[in-house]
Structures are given as C-alpha cells and as structure tokens.
Design a protein around this motif. Sequence first.
Motif, mmCIF file in Angstrom:
data_model
loop_
_atom_site.group_PDB
_atom_site.id
_atom_site.type_symbol
_atom_site.label_atom_id
_atom_site.label_comp_id
_atom_site.label_asym_id
_atom_site.label_seq_id
_atom_site.Cartn_x
_atom_site.Cartn_y
_atom_site.Cartn_z
ATOM 1 N N ASN A 64 37.058 43.326 72.030
ATOM 2 C CA ASN A 64 36.768 42.869 70.679
ATOM 3 C C ASN A 64 37.935 41.963 70.293
ATOM 4 O OD1 ASN A 64 34.483 44.611 70.407
ATOM 5 N ND2 ASN A 64 35.890 46.297 70.066
ATOM 6 N N LEU A 65 37.632 40.725 69.896
ATOM 7 C CA LEU A 65 38.709 39.757 69.687
ATOM 8 C C LEU A 65 38.746 39.185 68.281
ATOM 9 C CD1 LEU A 65 38.456 37.614 72.955
ATOM 10 C CD2 LEU A 65 39.993 39.503 72.476
ATOM 11 N N TYR A 66 39.944 39.223 67.712
ATOM 12 C CA TYR A 66 40.271 38.472 66.509
ATOM 13 C C TYR A 66 41.207 37.370 66.968
ATOM 14 C CZ TYR A 66 38.718 42.311 63.449
ATOM 15 O OH TYR A 66 37.983 43.271 62.796
ATOM 16 N N LEU A 67 40.931 36.141 66.575
ATOM 17 C CA LEU A 67 41.795 35.025 66.924
ATOM 18 C C LEU A 67 42.365 34.407 65.651
ATOM 19 C CD1 LEU A 67 43.009 33.025 68.945
ATOM 20 C CD2 LEU A 67 40.884 31.710 68.782
ATOM 21 N N LEU A 68 43.665 34.493 65.492
ATOM 22 C CA LEU A 68 44.375 33.902 64.366
ATOM 23 C C LEU A 68 44.987 32.584 64.833
ATOM 24 C CD1 LEU A 68 46.403 36.823 62.766
ATOM 25 C CD2 LEU A 68 44.935 35.246 61.538
ATOM 26 N N ILE A 69 44.477 31.471 64.339
ATOM 27 C CA ILE A 69 45.032 30.170 64.706
ATOM 28 C C ILE A 69 45.782 29.604 63.513
ATOM 29 C CG2 ILE A 69 44.478 27.796 65.315
ATOM 30 C CD1 ILE A 69 42.208 28.755 66.943
ATOM 31 N N MET A 129 41.510 13.604 59.517
ATOM 32 C CA MET A 129 40.702 14.702 59.012
ATOM 33 C C MET A 129 41.266 16.007 59.565
ATOM 34 S SD MET A 129 36.613 15.382 59.563
ATOM 35 C CE MET A 129 36.036 14.170 58.443
ATOM 36 N N SER A 130 41.471 16.976 58.715
ATOM 37 C CA SER A 130 42.068 18.228 59.173
ATOM 38 C C SER A 130 41.088 19.027 60.015
ATOM 39 C CB SER A 130 42.521 19.070 57.977
ATOM 40 O OG SER A 130 41.429 19.735 57.398
ATOM 41 N N PHE A 131 41.649 19.942 60.783
ATOM 42 C CA PHE A 131 40.841 20.800 61.650
ATOM 43 C C PHE A 131 39.794 21.559 60.852
ATOM 44 C CE2 PHE A 131 40.305 25.039 63.513
ATOM 45 C CZ PHE A 131 39.642 24.671 64.659
ATOM 46 N N TRP A 132 40.201 22.067 59.699
ATOM 47 C CA TRP A 132 39.293 22.862 58.864
ATOM 48 C C TRP A 132 38.074 22.041 58.461
ATOM 49 C CZ3 TRP A 132 39.009 27.816 58.433
ATOM 50 C CH2 TRP A 132 38.311 28.396 57.390
ATOM 51 N N ASN A 133 38.293 20.791 58.051
ATOM 52 C CA ASN A 133 37.180 19.922 57.668
ATOM 53 C C ASN A 133 36.287 19.601 58.857
ATOM 54 O OD1 ASN A 133 37.934 19.823 54.986
ATOM 55 N ND2 ASN A 133 39.185 17.985 55.264
ATOM 56 N N LYS A 146 35.918 36.839 66.391
ATOM 57 C CA LYS A 146 36.232 36.596 64.984
ATOM 58 C C LYS A 146 37.362 35.580 64.922
ATOM 59 C CE LYS A 146 34.420 40.988 63.660
ATOM 60 N NZ LYS A 146 34.674 42.343 63.240
ATOM 61 N N PHE A 147 37.015 34.406 64.447
ATOM 62 C CA PHE A 147 37.892 33.244 64.434
ATOM 63 C C PHE A 147 38.449 33.067 63.032
ATOM 64 C CE2 PHE A 147 38.539 28.739 63.754
ATOM 65 C CZ PHE A 147 39.071 28.286 64.941
ATOM 66 N N ILE A 148 39.779 33.057 62.904
ATOM 67 C CA ILE A 148 40.408 32.916 61.588
ATOM 68 C C ILE A 148 41.408 31.781 61.652
ATOM 69 C CG2 ILE A 148 41.736 34.075 59.791
ATOM 70 C CD1 ILE A 148 40.738 36.750 61.156
ATOM 71 N N TYR A 149 41.174 30.756 60.844
ATOM 72 C CA TYR A 149 42.053 29.597 60.785
ATOM 73 C C TYR A 149 43.006 29.744 59.605
ATOM 74 C CZ TYR A 149 43.627 24.905 59.789
ATOM 75 O OH TYR A 149 44.408 23.816 59.514
#
Length: 197
Positions: free
Chosen positions: A189-194, A1-5, A45-48
Amino acid sequence: MSFWNKLFNAKTKTDNSCEKSKFLPKEKDAVEIIFAKNFTKKGGKFIYSENSSSTDQFFNDILKENNWQINDVLCIDENLANRFQLDCKKYQFDFNDFPVFLIDSEFLIGDQGTILICNHQLKDFKLKQLPTTFIVFSSLKQFASDVSDGMSKLKEKHSAKLPKNITTLNVKNIVDENNFLTYGNSAKNLYLLIQES
C-alpha cells in the motif's frame, strides 16, 4: 506552468489563444503526468506538496487517517528520520511493531507508475519482510520515463558504485493479488509524497 496545473489540466486563456488543428499531433503528457495517472489508477495515493510545511501537514494527515502515532513509523534512513523528526531504527527492531515504513526513492517510473528503489532505501532487507504500507518521500527531480531511463539515471547518480537490491515498488492491488501470475509479488500500500521545493 506548474506541475500542479499540468496534473489537473488547468488552462489559462489569453487574448491571442487559438484552437489547435485536429490534424496536428496530440501533445504528449509530461512524464510527471503519465506517472501520476498510472500510479493512481493502480490505487496508489499521490500527494503533491509545494513546500516542506505542507509536506509535514500531509505526513501528519496520513498518520491521522490511519490512526498511527509517530512511533508507528519505521525509518532506517537517518537523514529522512531527521527530516520527519522520527527515531531512526538502525539495529535491532521487530518489523511487526511497525505498520508503516518511510523511505525515499531513487526514481519514479512514468510508464509503469512504479517506484525504483535499491539498497539505499531497503538496506539488505527484502520487501516481504517490511510493513505492508509505505510512505515514499520524493521530489520533482526524480522522474524517469521508463525502467531503462531509470536504470541509466541510477548508474549516472551512483557512478562510483552501482547499488544492489534494485527493484521497483508496486502498488498493492486486490485484483492483481488474485492473479496467479503475480504470486510472490511483494506489492505494498503506497502513499507518495512529492515535494516541489
């Protein structure tokens, strides 16, 4: 199962699926899910992203959302600057000229929703000197369950020479800022690009 799911609890049904007994122990969330919940609960702010092209799009969306230009981004890491097609600032610059700082991370600490960084990201600068907003670029391989796990992985990763200036990067939170116990905390202030791959 992918991380996104996993993150959004997407479930797939099969013909032989069965309900779990209420007497069995509950499944523990993976460290990635725990981190995402804790990080976003604090206001991060979490961005996958599944690949580099979607990462580029999200990076540009962050700039647009904040009315920033590419020249507004401070980056002191040559590899990261090349990755995002930025000018790498190595020597003389004024922090006040940059509203946002782009870095990578050492590890993402699941139980606290914080980001472990060191002199590899900060050089010899103090968090208080740096812009109030960070964009942090990371991969799915950089999760640690807690600070102790993160420190063990950091020692293993840099076994030849332990880094200096090791700290955790915390999400800026107005409620916490009003608490005198957090006085001197350099939250951002954090944006996290994974990126997955």
